[in-house]
Design an enzyme around this catalytic site. Structure first.
Site, PDB file in Angstrom:
ATOM      1  N   GLY A  21       0.835  -1.181   0.000  1.00  0.00           N
ATOM      2  CA  GLY A  21       0.000   0.000   0.000  1.00  0.00           C
ATOM      3  C   GLY A  21       0.878   1.243   0.000  1.00  0.00           C
ATOM      4  O   GLY A  21       2.030   1.192   0.428  1.00  0.00           O
ATOM      5  N   LEU A  79       6.547   1.816   4.617  1.00  0.00           N
ATOM      6  CA  LEU A  79       7.618   2.268   3.727  1.00  0.00           C
ATOM      7  C   LEU A  79       8.259   3.564   4.221  1.00  0.00           C
ATOM      8  O   LEU A  79       9.430   3.812   3.958  1.00  0.00           O
ATOM      9  CB  LEU A  79       7.079   2.458   2.302  1.00  0.00           C
ATOM     10  N   HIS A 124      -4.468   0.770   7.530  1.00  0.00           N
ATOM     11  CA  HIS A 124      -3.122   1.339   7.648  1.00  0.00           C
ATOM     12  C   HIS A 124      -2.965   2.532   6.693  1.00  0.00           C
ATOM     13  O   HIS A 124      -2.495   3.598   7.097  1.00  0.00           O
ATOM     14  CB  HIS A 124      -2.079   0.254   7.337  1.00  0.00           C
TER      15      HIS A 124
END
Length: 185
Positions: free
Chosen positions: A45, A99, A140
């Site tokens: 994502g 990330l 998230h």
């Protein structure tokens, strides 16, 4: 085009994102770039704030989890101006990473089922329910457009224990195999 991912500590990650206008110029190109960036960095994502844009947009590709949940084999979606309408069920822990916060993974408790309203890539209004890992990924990424990071769900003690690692990430003292932009470098 692969875009740099904004690292922990950048103010854009803590800001509530703005709605996107339907005729927003170059939106389709931005979506393509985000998908390419997500795949290049091996994420499941990516939210617009993670590439420095404070807009309500995120993309997901849950196919890496198809071994655990076969229904995710082709779960690739674009969420524009999403609103989570409901979260249901008994919270469950799952190990999450981000990330924008490379090298840190922690268990986060979330509800297992959500109902979400959003516009898809073609500006069709959708209302859908998701559960399991798909719901977790969406929650998230949704947090990102609300200015919330997965580390915000951790206990104060856990955040204190991670403080040095988080500061090192914001300074660029972390090894990653994708492009990043560090706020304190």
């Amino acid at each position: 085009m692969i875009l740099p991912i904004v690292a922990y500590g950048d103010p854009v990650l803590k800001k509530e994102a703005e709605d996107i206008e339907k005729d927003s110029p170059e939106l389709q190109q931005l979506i393509d770039n985000m998908i390419e960036t997500m795949h290049n960095s091996e994420g499941v994502g990516l939210a617009a704030p993670q590439i420095g844009k404070s807009i309500r947009l995120f993309v997901v590709d849950a196919s890496p989890f198809e071994e655990d949940e076969p229904t995710l084999s082709n779960f690739k979606k674009v969420f524009i101006n999403p609103i989570i309408l409901e979260e249901e069920g008994k919270e469950w822990d799952f190990n999450e990473g981000c990330l924008s916060i490379p090298g840190i993974r922690e268990d986060v408790s979330r509800k297992p089922k959500i109902t979400i309203e959003y516009y898809d890539r073609e500006w069709n209004l959708k209302e859908e329910q998701y559960d399991g890992i798909a719901a977790r990924i969406i929650q998230h990424e949704y947090d990102h457009i609300e200015g919330v990071l997965f580390t915000d769900h951790l206990t104060g003690l856990k955040r204190t224990l991670l403080k040095t690692k988080l500061n090192n990430i914001s300074k660029g003292n972390v090894k990653v195999n994708y492009r990043m932009k560090f706020p304190k470098k």
